[in-house]
Design a protein around this motif. Structure first.
Motif, PDB file in Angstrom:
ATOM      1  N   SER A 151      -1.591   2.697  -8.112  1.00 47.03           N
ATOM      2  CA  SER A 151      -2.790   3.327  -8.664  1.00 47.03           C
ATOM      3  C   SER A 151      -2.477   4.705  -9.229  1.00 47.03           C
ATOM      4  O   SER A 151      -3.039   5.111 -10.257  1.00 47.03           O
ATOM      5  CB  SER A 151      -3.875   3.433  -7.590  1.00 47.03           C
ATOM      6  N   ASN A 162       0.838  -1.193   0.000  1.00 48.32           N
ATOM      7  CA  ASN A 162       0.000   0.000   0.000  1.00 48.32           C
ATOM      8  C   ASN A 162       0.879   1.250   0.000  1.00 48.32           C
ATOM      9  O   ASN A 162       1.880   1.314   0.707  1.00 48.32           O
ATOM     10  CB  ASN A 162      -0.902   0.023   1.230  1.00 48.32           C
ATOM     11  N   GLY A 163       0.481   2.234  -0.795  1.00 53.13           N
ATOM     12  CA  GLY A 163       1.244   3.477  -0.860  1.00 53.13           C
ATOM     13  C   GLY A 163       2.452   3.420  -1.768  1.00 53.13           C
ATOM     14  O   GLY A 163       3.222   4.388  -1.824  1.00 53.13           O
ATOM     15  N   ASN A 214     -10.929  -6.013  -6.194  1.00 57.66           N
ATOM     16  CA  ASN A 214     -11.266  -5.423  -4.905  1.00 57.66           C
ATOM     17  C   ASN A 214     -12.678  -5.825  -4.481  1.00 57.66           C
ATOM     18  O   ASN A 214     -13.631  -5.712  -5.240  1.00 57.66           O
ATOM     19  CB  ASN A 214     -11.172  -3.895  -5.000  1.00 57.66           C
ATOM     20  N   HIS A 226      -3.277  -6.803  -5.709  1.00 56.54           N
ATOM     21  CA  HIS A 226      -2.678  -6.936  -4.383  1.00 56.54           C
ATOM     22  C   HIS A 226      -2.201  -8.356  -4.124  1.00 56.54           C
ATOM     23  O   HIS A 226      -1.289  -8.568  -3.329  1.00 56.54           O
ATOM     24  CB  HIS A 226      -3.674  -6.535  -3.298  1.00 56.54           C
ATOM     25  N   GLU A 265      -7.238  -2.389  -9.520  1.00 58.34           N
ATOM     26  CA  GLU A 265      -7.733  -3.330  -8.520  1.00 58.34           C
ATOM     27  C   GLU A 265      -9.127  -3.873  -8.857  1.00 58.34           C
ATOM     28  O   GLU A 265     -10.081  -3.713  -8.089  1.00 58.34           O
ATOM     29  CB  GLU A 265      -7.743  -2.678  -7.137  1.00 58.34           C
TER      30      GLU A 265
END
Length: 251
Positions: free
Chosen positions: A41, A36-37, A164, A194, A161
């Motif tokens: 995206s 994440n981060g 998701n 992910h 994603e």
């Protein structure tokens, strides 16, 4: 090919993306992975011109993303973001029809209707095309959005994603649909994922990001390695040989 040269995006002195220099080959599926981060995206939305880069250039099949007219770029690349919230109540067919807007400008032709039919059938939505989106399950709704993107009939498809909020069954089905789109329809698909095992099994190439930089790029066999994944995710990762290739195990 999608070519990124010197791409940067800065939010503050402590948060930045890039500089990134990478070429994503045409054909097949390229998975963007990372914690994440990491900037996955953000990078995808810059490629799709939904976010402006602060420096550098991006080209898709020779088209400069920054300078190509929107209507022309929409015939080259389609993008689906995570946030899909339509205020208006739409049926599946109406939603998929939006994918034809760069061509029809809202006035669907016989050819447009045929492409909409093809996209609906490809995602197995024929029995649901008259249903409203708020009447669908999460997996069905996600398939409808992907059908809309495929109806745009672009060589390049960007998906942020798409798994998701999907359970394992529907995530597997979605990746199978994307694999078919790449192989049977000849689309170049760039997807943010992910789950490293979905990337390893379905992608042709894996682009790993960390702290706003591309830290590894290669085939799944090259990226799904204990030392590579441990470095990327800052947690011990073991790789075992599964029935269909290497599997990452976290502990």
């Amino acid at each position: 090919m999608i070519s990124l040269t010197g791409i940067e995006k800065r939010y503050s002195t402590h948060v930045a993306i890039g500089p990134i220099d990478v070429d994503l080959p045409a054909g097949g599926i390229t998975a963007l992975i990372g914690p994440n981060g990491a900037g996955k995206s953000t990078l995808l939305t810059m490629i799709g011109r939904l976010l402006e880069a602060d420096a550098g250039t991006i080209s898709i099949a020779g088209h400069d993303v920054a300078s190509t007219k929107s209507r022309e770029l929409a015939k080259v690349v389609a993008i689906l973001r995570q946030e899909n919230h339509f205020v208006t109540r739409l049926t599946v067919r109406q939603l998929v029809g939006f994918g034809r807007y760069p061509y029809s400008r809202g006035r669907l032709t016989v050819d447009d209707e045929a492409i909409i039919d093809r996209s609906i059938d490809f995602l197995g939505l024929a029995e649901l095309e008259g249903r409203y989106l708020d009447e669908l399950s999460g997996g069905q709704r996600q398939r409808a959005y992907v059908a809309m993107v495929l109806a745009q009939d672009t060589d390049y498809v960007l998906l942020d994603e798409p798994l998701n909020n999907l359970d394992i069954q529907h995530a597997v089905q979605m990746m199978r649909h994307l694999h078919r789109a790449a192989t049977e329809l000849g689309r170049t698909i760039v997807v943010v994922l992910h789950d490293i095992n979905f990337a390893g099994h379905y992608a042709d190439r894996v682009c790993a990001m960390k702290d706003g930089a591309v830290v590894a790029f290669g085939t799944p066999d090259e990226i799904v390695q204990p030392d590579v994944l441990t470095e990327i995710f800052d947690t011990p990762v073991e790789v075992i040989e599964g029935p269909r290739g290497p599997l990452a195990v976290y502990y």
